[in-house]
Design a protein around this motif. Structure first.
Motif, PDB file in Angstrom:
ATOM      1  N   ASP A 324      18.790-114.184   2.226  1.00  0.00           N
ATOM      2  CA  ASP A 324      18.161-113.996   0.913  1.00  0.00           C
ATOM      3  C   ASP A 324      19.142-114.474  -0.159  1.00  0.00           C
ATOM      4  OD1 ASP A 324      16.769-113.170  -1.311  1.00  0.00           O
ATOM      5  OD2 ASP A 324      17.061-111.022  -0.966  1.00  0.00           O
ATOM      6  N   PRO A 325      19.314-115.801  -0.308  1.00  0.00           N
ATOM      7  CA  PRO A 325      20.292-116.294  -1.290  1.00  0.00           C
ATOM      8  C   PRO A 325      19.989-115.868  -2.712  1.00  0.00           C
ATOM      9  CG  PRO A 325      18.912-118.083  -0.472  1.00  0.00           C
ATOM     10  CD  PRO A 325      18.632-116.899   0.392  1.00  0.00           C
ATOM     11  N   GLY A 326      18.729-115.506  -2.970  1.00  0.00           N
ATOM     12  CA  GLY A 326      18.398-115.010  -4.296  1.00  0.00           C
ATOM     13  C   GLY A 326      19.135-113.735  -4.640  1.00  0.00           C
ATOM     14  N   MET A 327      19.604-113.008  -3.603  1.00  0.00           N
ATOM     15  CA  MET A 327      20.379-111.790  -3.837  1.00  0.00           C
ATOM     16  C   MET A 327      21.741-112.140  -4.429  1.00  0.00           C
ATOM     17  SD  MET A 327      19.874-108.558  -3.585  1.00  0.00           S
ATOM     18  CE  MET A 327      20.735-106.995  -3.556  1.00  0.00           C
ATOM     19  N   PHE A 328      22.352-113.239  -3.966  1.00  0.00           N
ATOM     20  CA  PHE A 328      23.592-113.704  -4.578  1.00  0.00           C
ATOM     21  C   PHE A 328      23.361-114.069  -6.041  1.00  0.00           C
ATOM     22  CE2 PHE A 328      24.660-114.824  -0.084  1.00  0.00           C
ATOM     23  CZ  PHE A 328      25.809-114.063   0.018  1.00  0.00           C
ATOM     24  N   THR A 329      22.233-114.710  -6.294  1.00  0.00           N
ATOM     25  CA  THR A 329      21.894-115.082  -7.672  1.00  0.00           C
ATOM     26  C   THR A 329      21.731-113.842  -8.540  1.00  0.00           C
ATOM     27  OG1 THR A 329      20.719-116.999  -6.785  1.00  0.00           O
ATOM     28  CG2 THR A 329      20.321-116.445  -9.088  1.00  0.00           C
ATOM     29  N   LEU A 330      21.083-112.814  -7.991  1.00  0.00           N
ATOM     30  CA  LEU A 330      20.891-111.571  -8.728  1.00  0.00           C
ATOM     31  C   LEU A 330      22.235-110.937  -9.079  1.00  0.00           C
ATOM     32  CD1 LEU A 330      19.139-109.283  -9.857  1.00  0.00           C
ATOM     33  CD2 LEU A 330      19.041-108.324  -7.534  1.00  0.00           C
ATOM     34  N   TYR A 331      23.148-110.901  -8.123  1.00  0.00           N
ATOM     35  CA  TYR A 331      24.490-110.363  -8.392  1.00  0.00           C
ATOM     36  C   TYR A 331      25.165-111.138  -9.524  1.00  0.00           C
ATOM     37  CZ  TYR A 331      25.177-106.973  -4.597  1.00  0.00           C
ATOM     38  OH  TYR A 331      25.129-105.863  -3.792  1.00  0.00           O
ATOM     39  N   PHE A 332      25.036-112.451  -9.481  1.00  0.00           N
ATOM     40  CA  PHE A 332      25.667-113.287 -10.501  1.00  0.00           C
ATOM     41  C   PHE A 332      25.083-112.983 -11.883  1.00  0.00           C
ATOM     42  CE2 PHE A 332      25.804-117.211 -13.020  1.00  0.00           C
ATOM     43  CZ  PHE A 332      27.168-117.469 -13.015  1.00  0.00           C
ATOM     44  N   HIS A 333      23.760-112.916 -11.967  1.00  0.00           N
ATOM     45  CA  HIS A 333      23.132-112.648 -13.263  1.00  0.00           C
ATOM     46  C   HIS A 333      23.411-111.221 -13.736  1.00  0.00           C
ATOM     47  CE1 HIS A 333      21.267-116.477 -13.633  1.00  0.00           C
ATOM     48  NE2 HIS A 333      20.419-116.318 -12.632  1.00  0.00           N
ATOM     49  N   TYR A 334      23.499-110.285 -12.791  1.00  0.00           N
ATOM     50  CA  TYR A 334      23.814-108.911 -13.174  1.00  0.00           C
ATOM     51  C   TYR A 334      25.219-108.837 -13.766  1.00  0.00           C
ATOM     52  CZ  TYR A 334      24.087-103.786 -12.784  1.00  0.00           C
ATOM     53  OH  TYR A 334      24.215-102.439 -13.050  1.00  0.00           O
ATOM     54  N   ALA A 335      26.159-109.586 -13.200  1.00  0.00           N
ATOM     55  CA  ALA A 335      27.511-109.630 -13.749  1.00  0.00           C
ATOM     56  C   ALA A 335      27.500-110.211 -15.159  1.00  0.00           C
ATOM     57  CB  ALA A 335      28.418-110.460 -12.845  1.00  0.00           C
ATOM     58  N   ARG A 336      26.713-111.254 -15.386  1.00  0.00           N
ATOM     59  CA  ARG A 336      26.613-111.830 -16.739  1.00  0.00           C
ATOM     60  C   ARG A 336      25.978-110.828 -17.693  1.00  0.00           C
ATOM     61  NH1 ARG A 336      23.912-115.930 -18.410  1.00  0.00           N
ATOM     62  NH2 ARG A 336      22.223-115.773 -16.910  1.00  0.00           N
ATOM     63  N   TYR A 337      24.962-110.133 -17.220  1.00  0.00           N
ATOM     64  CA  TYR A 337      24.316-109.117 -18.058  1.00  0.00           C
ATOM     65  C   TYR A 337      25.316-108.046 -18.474  1.00  0.00           C
ATOM     66  CZ  TYR A 337      21.893-104.826 -19.189  1.00  0.00           C
ATOM     67  OH  TYR A 337      21.512-103.670 -19.811  1.00  0.00           O
ATOM     68  N   LEU A 338      26.087-107.519 -17.504  1.00  0.00           N
ATOM     69  CA  LEU A 338      27.062-106.479 -17.807  1.00  0.00           C
ATOM     70  C   LEU A 338      28.122-106.972 -18.782  1.00  0.00           C
ATOM     71  CD1 LEU A 338      27.570-104.946 -14.247  1.00  0.00           C
ATOM     72  CD2 LEU A 338      26.380-103.890 -16.181  1.00  0.00           C
ATOM     73  N   THR A 339      28.473-108.240 -18.679  1.00  0.00           N
ATOM     74  CA  THR A 339      29.453-108.813 -19.596  1.00  0.00           C
ATOM     75  C   THR A 339      28.934-108.817 -21.022  1.00  0.00           C
ATOM     76  OG1 THR A 339      30.384-110.200 -17.848  1.00  0.00           O
ATOM     77  CG2 THR A 339      30.800-110.870 -20.117  1.00  0.00           C
ATOM     78  N   ILE A 340      27.702-109.298 -21.202  1.00  0.00           N
ATOM     79  CA  ILE A 340      27.124-109.370 -22.550  1.00  0.00           C
ATOM     80  C   ILE A 340      26.871-107.969 -23.102  1.00  0.00           C
ATOM     81  CG2 ILE A 340      25.168-110.207 -23.911  1.00  0.00           C
ATOM     82  CD1 ILE A 340      24.825-112.400 -21.742  1.00  0.00           C
ATOM     83  N   ALA A 341      26.365-107.075 -22.259  1.00  0.00           N
ATOM     84  CA  ALA A 341      26.097-105.703 -22.701  1.00  0.00           C
ATOM     85  C   ALA A 341      27.390-104.942 -22.963  1.00  0.00           C
ATOM     86  CB  ALA A 341      25.257-104.969 -21.661  1.00  0.00           C
ATOM     87  N   GLY A 342      28.462-105.305 -22.258  1.00  0.00           N
ATOM     88  CA  GLY A 342      29.702-104.567 -22.363  1.00  0.00           C
ATOM     89  C   GLY A 342      30.614-104.993 -23.482  1.00  0.00           C
ATOM     90  N   THR A 343      30.500-106.251 -23.927  1.00  0.00           N
ATOM     91  CA  THR A 343      31.394-106.718 -24.983  1.00  0.00           C
ATOM     92  C   THR A 343      30.715-107.813 -25.788  1.00  0.00           C
ATOM     93  OG1 THR A 343      33.654-107.434 -25.438  1.00  0.00           O
ATOM     94  CG2 THR A 343      32.541-108.494 -23.589  1.00  0.00           C
ATOM     95  N   ARG A 344      31.011-107.840 -27.064  1.00  0.00           N
ATOM     96  CA  ARG A 344      30.503-108.874 -27.959  1.00  0.00           C
ATOM     97  C   ARG A 344      31.665-109.440 -28.760  1.00  0.00           C
ATOM     98  NH1 ARG A 344      25.193-109.700 -29.208  1.00  0.00           N
ATOM     99  NH2 ARG A 344      23.826-108.928 -27.554  1.00  0.00           N
TER     100      ARG A 344
END
Length: 474
Positions: A324-344
């Motif tokens: 399920d390579p889409g799971m790797f993609t989800l992890y990647f996007h979740y990391a980007r989400y946490l970055t944007i939500a965590g710091t500006r």
């Protein structure tokens, strides 16, 4: 929505570890959802215990000539006399913890849905975090009536917004309350609002008497205008919808009392707008950051894994030989989400050891929710540049500037040297001394490693003014 851009669950959440994180780079909330309750563990990046530190003041003993003592300790170690080298290091270079501090939980916002049980009459429960819109949503049927909750953390308006909608002809019946993590918390309700004061106090990493002070406001409005406040709670009776807003500010690096009014002003401005308008402003701010890049790693083997709830999908991931390579993609996007939500770009502080979200558990141990600059802080910033978010590095650059100032004093006080130094960990008060255990505390390259981010950022952006007006290459 694409399964690569959402976390999705069909079971309620009762603990912090299963919560869904929201954030605007300063204020964070971890959403804990069940049919009968929506709770938010609240964090704020500047809500720290402890206080300012004078370089060298925490050393067990002050050497009369720090440079001479440094050379003598070096000679012992280089000659193989590790016992004497350790003894001298502990005496003249090992710090005591004193009021180092830690980032603490502000409190918990609880919204109880009166008349709703977690099992009886509830069908089709779903909760999700939409990464593309930074929006948490809960949906379910209660006794045949549809209920939907949405929550998001607005950067433009600096407030948490929680909206409830129901087609139940009996209407919504909510109870709103807030509680703190320690005794330095006081709440009062009046005029359909809750105001609360909190102070970041604890006794593991400080003396329990010093820490940042904060002030918050919870506001509510509904389509029926039936809102009553009493006993530090708000009782809401809505026909079809109700909205809860929360704002919180602190006195970190503030002078005077003007900061106390800021939360009230933020609530006032937000209540002038509809939820739709607040959401539109939120999306207009957030989505240009999130949509700066995309990634595709190929289709999954079959359609089942991608359509499963995220927890079930994870359970099948490794046994399927990662089909399920889409799971790797989800992890990647979740990391980007946490970055944007965590710091500006305008965040008052960079990401700390646990990002913007913590439940206080680590703060009650010998660990601390701080800046570990021998690895953890750097790890938070590794993905910034490859994922097209160089502007979100600005809080780290600003923090590094302040650390340099403190590090100059530490270099003189601890080693009798010019230049600057920072060791294993630091805090919001500019701590740059050695740590309180010589086996790791005398690592002198933490500041240097932090500074390497500037070189990497220059290589990505070719911006010669990262350090301010003076070119970085001078």
């Amino acid at each position: 929505m694409s399964t690569e851009h959402r976390l999705y669950y069909t079971t309620p959440c009762t603990t912090f570890s299963g919560s869904l994180p929201l954030g605007n780079g300063r204020l964070g909330a971890s959403v804990i959802s069940s049919p009968s309750r929506e709770a938010f563990v609240l964090n704020e990046v500047t809500f720290w215990s402890g206080g300012p530190h004078t370089a060298g003041s925490g050393l067990a003993s002050r050497a009369a000539d720090p440079m001479a003592e440094l050379r003598q300790t070096q000679r012992c170690l280089l000659a193989g006399d590790y016992e004497e080298g350790k003894r001298r290091s502990e005496k003249y270079l090992q710090s005591m913890e004193n009021n180092f501090g830690t980032n603490l939980v502000v409190g918990r916002l609880d919204i109880t849905v009166n008349g709703t049980m977690d099992s009886e009459g509830v069908r089709g429960f779903e909760r999700e975090l939409r990464l593309d819109s930074a929006l948490a949503e809960v949906r379910y049927d209660s006794d045949g009536h549809r209920v939907r909750r949405r929550s998001f953390m607005s950067y433009p308006h600096q407030v948490l917004i929680v909206s409830f909608e129901s087609d139940d002809p009996e209407g919504l019946n909510l109870e709103v309350s807030i509680q703190g993590q320690n005794e330095a918390f006081a709440a009062r309700s009046r005029d359909g609002r809750i105001e609360f004061d909190a102070q970041a106090l604890e006794t593991v990493h400080s003396d329990g008497n010093c820490g940042v002070t904060g002030h918050g406001v919870v506001g509510v409005y509904s389509d029926s205008q039936e809102v009553e406040s009493k006993e530090c709670k708000i009782f809401v009776r809505g026909k079809k919808s109700a909205t809860i807003l929360l704002a919180f500010t602190t006195n970190y690096q503030q002078t005077g009392d003007g900061w106390r009014e800021q939360a009230s002003r933020q609530i006032e401005e937000a209540t002038k707008l509809s939820v739709a308008d607040l959401l539109a402003a939120h999306l207009a701010d957030y989505q240009p950051l999130y949509r700066r890049m995309s990634i595709t790693l190929g289709p999954s083997s079959g359609s089942e894994p991608a359509s499963l709830p995220t927890d079930q999908r994870r359970q099948k991931f490794e046994p399927s030989n990662y089909a399920d390579p889409g799971m790797f993609t989800l992890y990647f996007h979740y990391a980007r989400y946490l970055t944007i939500a965590g710091t500006r770009a305008t965040s008052p502080l960079p990401l700390n050891l646990q990002g913007l979200w913590n439940d206080g558990e680590a703060c009650r141990m010998g660990w601390s929710c701080d800046y570990h600059i021998d690895m953890n802080t750097q790890m938070n910033y590794f993905p910034m540049l490859p994922s097209a978010l160089p502007d979100l590095m600005q809080p780290l650059i600003s923090y590094l500037k302040r650390l340099v100032t403190a590090g100059k004093d530490a270099a003189q006080a601890c080693y009798g040297c010019d230049g600057w130094v920072a060791h294993v960990f630091s805090n919001v008060w500019g701590f740059a001394d050695p740590g309180w255990e010589t086996s790791y505390g005398l690592n002198v390259t933490g500041g240097l490693w932090m500074a390497s981010h500037l070189i990497e950022m220059y290589e990505y952006t070719l911006d010669e003014t990262l350090w301010g007006k003076q070119p970085i290459r001078s």
